[in-house]
Enzyme design. Structure first.
Site, PDB file in Angstrom:
ATOM      1  N   HIS A 127      13.568  -5.342  31.998  1.00  0.00           N
ATOM      2  CA  HIS A 127      12.993  -3.567  31.000  1.00  0.00           C
ATOM      3  C   HIS A 127      11.289  -3.670  31.753  1.00  0.00           C
ATOM      4  O   HIS A 127      10.911  -2.617  31.045  1.00  0.00           O
ATOM      5  CB  HIS A 127      12.842  -4.194  29.647  1.00  0.00           C
TER       6      HIS A 127
ATOM      7  N   HIS B 297      13.463  -0.029  22.284  1.00  0.00           N
ATOM      8  CA  HIS B 297      13.468  -1.199  22.903  1.00  0.00           C
ATOM      9  C   HIS B 297      11.875  -1.536  24.007  1.00  0.00           C
ATOM     10  O   HIS B 297      11.315  -0.449  24.164  1.00  0.00           O
ATOM     11  CB  HIS B 297      14.291  -0.317  23.415  1.00  0.00           C
TER      12      HIS B 297
ATOM     13  N   GLU C 191      11.943  -1.370  27.173  1.00  0.00           N
ATOM     14  CA  GLU C 191      12.005  -0.454  28.179  1.00  0.00           C
ATOM     15  C   GLU C 191      11.227   0.543  27.786  1.00  0.00           C
ATOM     16  O   GLU C 191       9.857   0.810  28.618  1.00  0.00           O
ATOM     17  CB  GLU C 191      13.320  -0.077  28.854  1.00  0.00           C
TER      18      GLU C 191
ATOM     19  N   CYS D 111      20.513   5.192  34.479  1.00  0.00           N
ATOM     20  CA  CYS D 111      21.160   4.123  35.742  1.00  0.00           C
ATOM     21  C   CYS D 111      22.564   4.709  36.351  1.00  0.00           C
ATOM     22  O   CYS D 111      23.095   4.841  35.456  1.00  0.00           O
ATOM     23  CB  CYS D 111      20.637   2.688  35.076  1.00  0.00           C
TER      24      CYS D 111
ATOM     25  N   SER E  51      22.639  -5.585  23.548  1.00  0.00           N
ATOM     26  CA  SER E  51      22.466  -5.090  24.761  1.00  0.00           C
ATOM     27  C   SER E  51      22.733  -3.456  24.488  1.00  0.00           C
ATOM     28  O   SER E  51      23.645  -2.784  24.637  1.00  0.00           O
ATOM     29  CB  SER E  51      23.698  -5.778  25.941  1.00  0.00           C
TER      30      SER E  51
HETATM   31  S1  SF4 Z   1      20.455  -1.526  37.390  1.00  0.00           S
HETATM   32 FE1  SF4 Z   1      20.556  -0.803  36.129  1.00  0.00          FE
HETATM   33  S2  SF4 Z   1      21.459  -1.551  33.890  1.00  0.00           S
HETATM   34 FE2  SF4 Z   1      21.594  -3.106  36.247  1.00  0.00          FE
HETATM   35  S3  SF4 Z   1      18.592  -3.636  35.101  1.00  0.00           S
HETATM   36 FE3  SF4 Z   1      18.134  -1.654  36.400  1.00  0.00          FE
HETATM   37  S4  SF4 Z   1      17.847   0.043  35.142  1.00  0.00           S
HETATM   38 FE4  SF4 Z   1      19.281  -1.708  33.853  1.00  0.00          FE
END
Ligand code: SF4
Length: 280
Positions: A72, A122, A124, A192, A221
């Site tokens: 994160h 969070h 992150e 993501c 999560s």
């Molecule tokens: S690939 Fe996506 S879900 Fe996995 S750690 Fe990286 S940002 Fe998070």
């Protein structure tokens, strides 16, 4: 019970790499602590702890153990302080989280008020705030919903990024509301792609076929919870951390059980859940 799984389940590359880097650091020796949870899964964490991984909420003092920054990420201020204290940092920040940090930094440097769409609590998001807030006088706002966006004051220019695991459709809805409160908006969609794919596959590969859905992942999560919410809109859905939590009363004879997971769930945990369902 018969089961069905979408094409992609188990850990994403970001979590897999973070676990590997942490395991490598432990093997290399020396006391090691993680700043937060390296992975949102109790069994995977136990394994790392058995190999000597500790946990800390704050940076150790100079001369203390090496420090693992989780996938994160962390603030630039934390990296600078660790350097000042002479600590060894094992940086496992996912490249897609670094992308969020980079875009937030660029938008702030361009003189825009930065909006982070995500959960303010969070880790992150807290780190992204640190990256965006480096420039003197920069303004950083966090919103998690359309109604929170509606409460922001008018600004001439805003730059918008997303927490990586924030659901993309909801991100677009929040951006639409921000446009009503801002003269000029620059949007960097930093959701993501791995999480987006899981969300799409939950709908196309699972909900059209399964009678009941199990979503496997840690209760802390964010992306596991988001997948579970998507599934619960269409099918009875149960969020489990492990096979031990499965209740036979959830299923009727002959039903097809769909099994998916968050991106932080190790593949072997999903395999155990599927095997337990098949044995019912
Ligand atoms: S690939 Fe996506 S879900 Fe996995 S750690 Fe990286 S940002 Fe998070």
């Amino acid at each position: 019970m018969n089961t069905v799984r979408p094409r992609h389940t188990g850990s994403c590359f970001g979590v897999r790499d973070a676990l590997q880097l942490t395991a490598d650091a432990l093997r290399a020796g020396g006391e090691t602590v993680a700043l937060g949870q390296v992975v949102h899964n109790a069994r995977a964490l136990e394994e790392l702890e058995q190999h000597g991984l500790g946990r800390a909420d704050q940076l150790p003092e100079a001369g203390g153990p090496q420090v693992v920054v989780t996938a994160h990420g962390a603030t630039p201020q934390l990296f600078a302080e660790a350097k000042r204290r002479g600590l060894t940092v094992v940086d496992t920040t996912c490249p897609l989280v670094k992308r969020v940090q980079r875009h937030a930094t660029e938008l702030a440097e361009a003189g825009m008020a930065v909006v982070v769409v995500g959960d303010a609590a969070h880790s992150e998001v807290r780190a992204v705030i640190g990256w965006a807030g480096q420039r003197e006088g920069s303004e950083v706002e966090v919103v998690a919903s359309e109604s929170e966006a509606d409460r922001l004051p008018w600004r001439e220019r805003r730059g918008v990024v997303s927490q990586s695991t924030f659901p993309q459709p909801r991100f677009q809805q929040v951006v639409a509301r921000l446009r009503l409160r801002t003269g000029e908006v620059e949007v960097r969609d930093t959701t993501c792609p791995v999480v987006n794919q899981r969300q799409r596959e939950a709908v196309t590969g699972l909900l059209d076929r399964a009678d009941v859905v199990l979503v496997v992942g840690g209760r802390g999560s964010a992306n596991t919870k988001a997948v579970a919410e998507t599934c619960a809109e269409r099918r009875p859905t149960f969020h489990v951390e492990s096979a031990k939590e499965i209740e036979p009363s959830w299923f009727q004879p002959g039903q097809l059980v769909g099994i998916t997971s968050g991106t932080s769930t190790p593949g072997w945990v999903v395999d155990e859940v599927e095997a337990a369902c098949r044995d019912l």
